[in-house]
Design a protein around this motif. Structure first.
Motif, mmCIF file in Angstrom:
data_model
loop_
_atom_site.group_PDB
_atom_site.id
_atom_site.type_symbol
_atom_site.label_atom_id
_atom_site.label_comp_id
_atom_site.label_asym_id
_atom_site.label_seq_id
_atom_site.Cartn_x
_atom_site.Cartn_y
_atom_site.Cartn_z
ATOM 1 N N LEU A 201 0.461 -0.940 -0.194
ATOM 2 C CA LEU A 201 0.487 -0.037 -0.417
ATOM 3 C C LEU A 201 0.475 1.446 -0.302
ATOM 4 O O LEU A 201 1.626 1.167 0.647
ATOM 5 N N ASP A 202 0.385 2.609 -1.141
ATOM 6 C CA ASP A 202 1.018 3.584 -0.237
ATOM 7 C C ASP A 202 0.694 4.313 0.285
ATOM 8 O O ASP A 202 0.019 3.733 1.375
ATOM 9 N N ALA A 203 0.713 5.753 0.654
ATOM 10 C CA ALA A 203 0.771 5.677 1.692
ATOM 11 C C ALA A 203 -0.526 6.545 1.892
ATOM 12 O O ALA A 203 -0.902 6.948 3.298
ATOM 13 N N SER A 204 -1.053 6.993 1.543
ATOM 14 C CA SER A 204 -2.479 7.720 1.442
ATOM 15 C C SER A 204 -3.845 6.202 1.709
ATOM 16 O O SER A 204 -4.730 6.410 2.618
ATOM 17 N N GLU A 205 -2.957 4.604 0.641
ATOM 18 C CA GLU A 205 -3.622 3.569 1.177
ATOM 19 C C GLU A 205 -4.030 3.783 3.015
ATOM 20 O O GLU A 205 -4.926 2.994 3.360
ATOM 21 N N LEU A 206 -2.256 3.770 3.200
ATOM 22 C CA LEU A 206 -2.469 2.918 4.469
ATOM 23 C C LEU A 206 -2.610 3.920 5.985
ATOM 24 O O LEU A 206 -3.382 3.594 6.688
ATOM 25 N N ARG A 227 1.647 4.779 13.380
ATOM 26 C CA ARG A 227 2.989 4.456 14.032
ATOM 27 C C ARG A 227 4.185 3.541 12.204
ATOM 28 O O ARG A 227 5.071 4.214 11.581
ATOM 29 N N GLU A 228 3.225 3.047 11.997
ATOM 30 C CA GLU A 228 3.635 1.845 10.811
ATOM 31 C C GLU A 228 4.019 2.732 9.712
ATOM 32 O O GLU A 228 4.768 2.894 8.655
ATOM 33 N N HIS A 233 7.754 6.268 6.130
ATOM 34 C CA HIS A 233 6.995 7.409 5.826
ATOM 35 C C HIS A 233 7.399 8.606 6.478
ATOM 36 O O HIS A 233 6.931 9.387 7.420
ATOM 37 N N PRO A 234 9.071 9.364 7.112
ATOM 38 C CA PRO A 234 8.733 9.373 7.875
ATOM 39 C C PRO A 234 8.327 11.936 8.413
ATOM 40 O O PRO A 234 8.292 11.752 9.157
ATOM 41 N N GLU A 235 8.065 12.253 7.305
ATOM 42 C CA GLU A 235 7.897 13.267 7.175
ATOM 43 C C GLU A 235 6.450 13.367 7.451
ATOM 44 O O GLU A 235 6.238 13.999 7.040
ATOM 45 N N HIS A 236 5.896 12.227 7.313
ATOM 46 C CA HIS A 236 4.338 12.447 6.950
ATOM 47 C C HIS A 236 3.662 12.684 7.796
ATOM 48 O O HIS A 236 3.390 12.594 9.173
#
Length: 463
Positions: A201-206, A227-228, A233-236
């Motif tokens: 999954l990409d960031a938006s899906e997660l 947290r995952e 993506h540390p800057e999310h």
């Protein structure tokens, strides 16, 4: 129905999205015979497909009242239910489909529509009763998401997960079913399986999975995925905000990217969820209060965080407004507001930046937007600079039982003391600050503060 039949021509035109021509054929037939059920019913369906649910309701109600065979009346009532859903009139939509079922009790599509409406209204016992009365629902793939959610609400976690896993592969699941399954995996103690499956999954899906868990009141499960998400993506900004919310770390406000992405992802279903499911009536209630304080004709009015335009439409219905401006971070929500109409200008912009360029506004409103801002001082000062003499600032926030706080929902709650203090510092006089039922959340009513302030003449001259 032959191709020479005018109704067939209208149907074909509707399927080609030539709605104006299709409507014209039906209207010609109705001019000759106003009680022509087929023409009246099709006209309602055409208006429904054309995105005009209010007009569709009018035609379909007439069609459903005509003296025709029960199965035809049931079809009109079923389509009326769909039109009412588009208008976020969920209770009325449920009544319409139940009337259709009384006429055609074995129609699977009607039962499925009713099931989805019950899920939207969170009527879990009614869902259980619906399955008992029509067991075939257990076998319909499209019924499994509402049935799984209802089973989870009854504490039947394993049963809920089996329902979703029995009907389709993960790749074929609708987004809401995928989110429900992710939550069920965590509740079953299968976190490692979920993390393995979510690697693609990409960031938006997660984030969508985590947001669903948070909205369902399962904060611990949501934190696992936030947290995952932050690990990958540390800057999310959104993940960081929700982790801060869970830990009680108060920042100046929610990151703009988080708010933008949140509302972009919910734009299509926003009004149905907020109004139809959560009982949100802040815009209507605020306008009722403003009618007691303002003349019927207004000059320049601003709607901060206008979203899909609920408040703007409520204002237009009760006031004659010279210029109504809306601004919002979410392009998706602005598109909804543009479709609904009512605004003279819409700006894709953060509210403080927009306010910095404004002056002489007679009224500034902000319903359910300051819940993403912590300290209200910058907003109050920007509003005071943008208002004209004796201008009003009307807004709603979530009520805090104590001090300003950031909740695990990612939203801020404000105290009455905070509101009064920040208003006074900005030169705004609080005319009223009252508690009211803001919206439902996890079966409980969230209490809000409805606030109306006035800019004093001295503050205006000093500005």
């Amino acid at each position: 129905m032959s191709e020479a039949n005018p109704l067939h021509q209208a149907l074909m035109l509707m399927q080609q999205q030539a709605f104006t021509s299709a409507q014209a054929i039906c209207q010609q037939l109705l001019a000759q015979s106003p009680n022509d059920f087929n023409a009246r019913h099709l006209l309602g369906v055409i208006k429904l497909h054309a995105g005009k649910p209010l007009l569709a309701c009018k035609e379909l109600k007439i069609a459903a009242a005509l003296p025709v065979a029960p199965k035809y009346r049931a079809q009109a009532l079923s389509n009326l239910s769909l039109a009412l859903q588009q208008r976020e009139r969920i209770e009325e939509a449920l009544q319409a489909i139940e009337q259709a079922l009384a006429l055609m009790p074995d129609e699977q599509a009607f039962h499925l529509n009713r099931l989805n409406l019950l899920e939207s209204l969170e009527r879990w016992q009614s869902i259980e009763d619906a399955v008992a009365n029509f067991p075939l629902l257990n076998e319909l793939p499209d019924a499994q998401y509402p049935l799984a959610r209802a089973a989870r609400k009854r504490g039947e976690i394993d049963t809920a997960l089996k329902r979703l896993d029995s009907v389709s592969s993960i790749a074929d699941m609708a987004p809401e079913a995928l989110s429900e399954r992710a939550l069920l995996l965590v509740l079953c103690g299968r976190e490692e399986q979920l993390l393995r499956e979510s690697e693609a999954l990409d960031a938006s899906e997660l984030q969508a999975l985590a947001d669903y868990m948070a909205e369902e009141g399962e904060g611990t499960a949501a934190q696992l995925l936030y947290r995952e998400l932050l690990r990958r993506h540390p800057e999310h900004a959104g993940a960081r905000h929700m982790i801060d919310a869970a830990e009680g770390h108060i920042e100046a406000g929610a990151p703009a990217a988080y708010v933008r992405d949140l509302y972009d992802s919910h734009a299509e279903s926003f009004e149905q969820q907020l109004v139809g499911r959560l009982g949100y009536r802040a815009p209507e209630l605020l306008v009722e209060r403003l009618l007691q304080l303002l003349p019927p004709r207004l000059g320049r009015v601003a709607d901060l965080g206008c979203g899909s335009g609920l408040l703007g439409r409520a204002l237009r219905q009760r006031f004659a407004i010279e210029q109504l401006h809306g601004c919002d971070l979410s392009a998706g929500m602005l598109e909804q507001a543009r479709r609904q109409g009512g605004y003279d200008q819409l700006s894709h912009e953060e509210l403080l930046s927009w306010l910095a360029r404004q002056s002489a506004l007679q009224l500034i409103c902000a319903t359910d937007v300051l819940i993403y801002i912590g300290d209200l001082q910058p907003v109050m000062r920007a509003v005071a600079s943008a208002l004209g003499a004796e201008g009003l600032f009307a807004f709603s926030v979530e009520a805090s039982p104590g001090e300003l706080r950031l909740c695990s929902s990612g939203r801020y709650q404000h105290s009455e003391d905070h509101v009064y203090q920040r208003a006074m510092e900005a030169g705004l006089k609080v005319l009223s600050c009252e508690r009211f039922p803001l919206r439902q959340e996890q079966g409980k009513m969230v209490t809000g503060l409805m606030v109306i302030c006035r800019l004093s003449a001295s503050s205006d001259s000093e500005a």
